[in-house]
Motif scaffolding. Structure first.
Motif, mmCIF file in Angstrom:
data_model
loop_
_atom_site.group_PDB
_atom_site.id
_atom_site.type_symbol
_atom_site.label_atom_id
_atom_site.label_comp_id
_atom_site.label_asym_id
_atom_site.label_seq_id
_atom_site.Cartn_x
_atom_site.Cartn_y
_atom_site.Cartn_z
ATOM 1 N N MET A 1 0.842 -1.186 0.000
ATOM 2 C CA MET A 1 0.000 0.000 0.000
ATOM 3 C C MET A 1 0.883 1.244 0.000
ATOM 4 O O MET A 1 2.017 1.199 0.430
ATOM 5 N N PRO A 2 0.332 2.359 -0.462
ATOM 6 C CA PRO A 2 1.098 3.600 -0.387
ATOM 7 C C PRO A 2 1.514 3.910 1.045
ATOM 8 O O PRO A 2 0.810 3.578 2.004
ATOM 9 N N ARG A 3 2.662 4.529 1.188
ATOM 10 C CA ARG A 3 3.268 4.772 2.504
ATOM 11 C C ARG A 3 2.320 5.479 3.474
ATOM 12 O O ARG A 3 2.230 5.122 4.641
ATOM 13 N N GLU A 4 1.570 6.470 2.991
ATOM 14 C CA GLU A 4 0.734 7.249 3.895
ATOM 15 C C GLU A 4 -0.480 6.510 4.438
ATOM 16 O O GLU A 4 -1.135 6.986 5.360
ATOM 17 N N VAL A 5 -0.785 5.323 3.893
ATOM 18 C CA VAL A 5 -1.953 4.583 4.393
ATOM 19 C C VAL A 5 -1.609 3.189 4.914
ATOM 20 O O VAL A 5 -2.499 2.422 5.245
ATOM 21 N N THR A 11 -10.963 -1.268 8.374
ATOM 22 C CA THR A 11 -12.143 -0.444 8.649
ATOM 23 C C THR A 11 -11.923 0.985 8.171
ATOM 24 O O THR A 11 -12.779 1.573 7.508
ATOM 25 N N THR A 12 -10.759 1.538 8.467
ATOM 26 C CA THR A 12 -10.445 2.893 8.030
ATOM 27 C C THR A 12 -10.395 2.971 6.514
ATOM 28 O O THR A 12 -10.934 3.901 5.907
ATOM 29 N N LEU A 13 -9.768 1.994 5.894
ATOM 30 C CA LEU A 13 -9.686 1.964 4.436
ATOM 31 C C LEU A 13 -11.080 1.922 3.825
ATOM 32 O O LEU A 13 -11.385 2.656 2.882
ATOM 33 N N ARG A 14 -11.947 1.103 4.367
ATOM 34 C CA ARG A 14 -13.322 1.008 3.874
ATOM 35 C C ARG A 14 -14.045 2.344 4.030
ATOM 36 O O ARG A 14 -14.718 2.811 3.115
ATOM 37 N N GLU A 15 -13.887 2.958 5.187
ATOM 38 C CA GLU A 15 -14.562 4.232 5.431
ATOM 39 C C GLU A 15 -14.049 5.340 4.510
ATOM 40 O O GLU A 15 -14.817 6.174 4.058
ATOM 41 N N LYS A 16 -12.772 5.342 4.245
ATOM 42 C CA LYS A 16 -12.193 6.392 3.410
ATOM 43 C C LYS A 16 -12.484 6.188 1.923
ATOM 44 O O LYS A 16 -12.585 7.147 1.169
ATOM 45 N N LEU A 17 -12.593 4.929 1.476
ATOM 46 C CA LEU A 17 -12.766 4.655 0.050
ATOM 47 C C LEU A 17 -14.177 4.266 -0.346
ATOM 48 O O LEU A 17 -14.636 4.625 -1.419
ATOM 49 N N ALA A 39 -12.497 13.707 0.911
ATOM 50 C CA ALA A 39 -12.057 12.360 0.557
ATOM 51 C C ALA A 39 -10.530 12.338 0.444
ATOM 52 O O ALA A 39 -9.863 13.371 0.500
ATOM 53 N N VAL A 40 -9.970 11.161 0.247
ATOM 54 C CA VAL A 40 -8.521 11.041 0.104
ATOM 55 C C VAL A 40 -8.056 11.760 -1.161
ATOM 56 O O VAL A 40 -8.837 11.997 -2.081
ATOM 57 N N LEU A 41 -6.797 12.111 -1.205
ATOM 58 C CA LEU A 41 -6.235 12.813 -2.355
ATOM 59 C C LEU A 41 -6.360 11.972 -3.616
ATOM 60 O O LEU A 41 -6.326 10.742 -3.567
ATOM 61 N N LEU A 44 -3.549 9.479 -4.131
ATOM 62 C CA LEU A 44 -3.645 8.347 -3.213
ATOM 63 C C LEU A 44 -4.782 7.417 -3.618
ATOM 64 O O LEU A 44 -4.628 6.201 -3.626
ATOM 65 N N PHE A 45 -5.925 7.977 -3.987
ATOM 66 C CA PHE A 45 -7.062 7.184 -4.427
ATOM 67 C C PHE A 45 -6.688 6.351 -5.648
ATOM 68 O O PHE A 45 -6.973 5.156 -5.725
ATOM 69 N N ALA A 46 -6.008 6.967 -6.610
ATOM 70 C CA ALA A 46 -5.583 6.262 -7.818
ATOM 71 C C ALA A 46 -4.588 5.152 -7.493
ATOM 72 O O ALA A 46 -4.654 4.063 -8.062
#
Length: 63
Positions: A1-5, A11-17, A39-41, A44-46
């Motif tokens: 995964m990207p460093r910042e996430v 659970t956090t990933l689900r909530e953010k995406l 939402a996430v940048l 980062l989303f890509a």
């Protein structure tokens, strides 16, 4: 995964995406997600979507 996430839980990933408000629009052959600013940048989303896309699908079940 990207460093910042990397430290995010599933659970956090689900909530953010998944649980984000977005408007989906279609113009000819393109589909666009218009995300809210909280939402996430986009980068980062890509990157996360790219990782999901590269997941291998399980082989089909033989019947």
């Amino acid at each position: 995964m990207p460093r910042e996430v990397r430290h995010w839980s599933l659970t956090t990933l689900r909530e953010k995406l998944v649980k984000i408000g977005a408007k989906v629009t279609r113009h000819s052959k393109y589909i666009t997600f218009q995300l809210s600013e909280v939402a996430v940048l986009r980068r980062l989303f890509a990157a996360i979507l790219d990782r999901i896309e590269r997941l291998a699908l399980p082989p089909p079940l033989d019947e």
